[in-house]
Write a protein that holds these residues in place. Structure first.
Motif: not given
Length: 97
Positions: A39-56
């Motif tokens: 759960n913690e690992a997946f939460g990290f990936m979700t939050r990181a994905a939002l940042v990565a998407e913003k950065m394209d």
């Protein structure tokens, strides 16, 4: 297009990042994050994905249970760029909570 960092600039940037290292051929950087559980690992990936998407700028990553391994490179530039360093720093902050 972004410009690849020189080996000296990449090394200096890596010294400021926790746990990141150059991959063997030097065209990418990588880090393995270990969390308490899936759960913690997946939460990290979700939050990181939002940042990565913003950065394209999207990571290569794998997740096995509580472990997330990330590799960053700028394919369009043919190596590690400032974008990779910035995303690595953002991921460090996310992982630190």
């Amino acid at each position: 297009m972004a410009t690849p960092l020189t080996s000296r600039a990449r090394a200096a940037a890596l010294r400021k990042l926790k746990g990141w290292r150059a991959v063997e051929d030097g065209d990418a950087i990588t880090r393995t994050f270990t969390f308490a559980d899936f759960n913690e690992a997946f939460g990290f990936m979700t939050r990181a994905a939002l940042v990565a998407e913003k950065m394209d700028h999207h990571p290569e990553w794998t997740n096995v249970y509580k472990t997330v391994t990330v590799t960053l490179t700028s394919h369009d530039a043919g190596g590690v760029t400032r974008r990779d360093i910035d995303l690595a720093g953002a991921m460090d902050k996310i992982a630190a909570g």
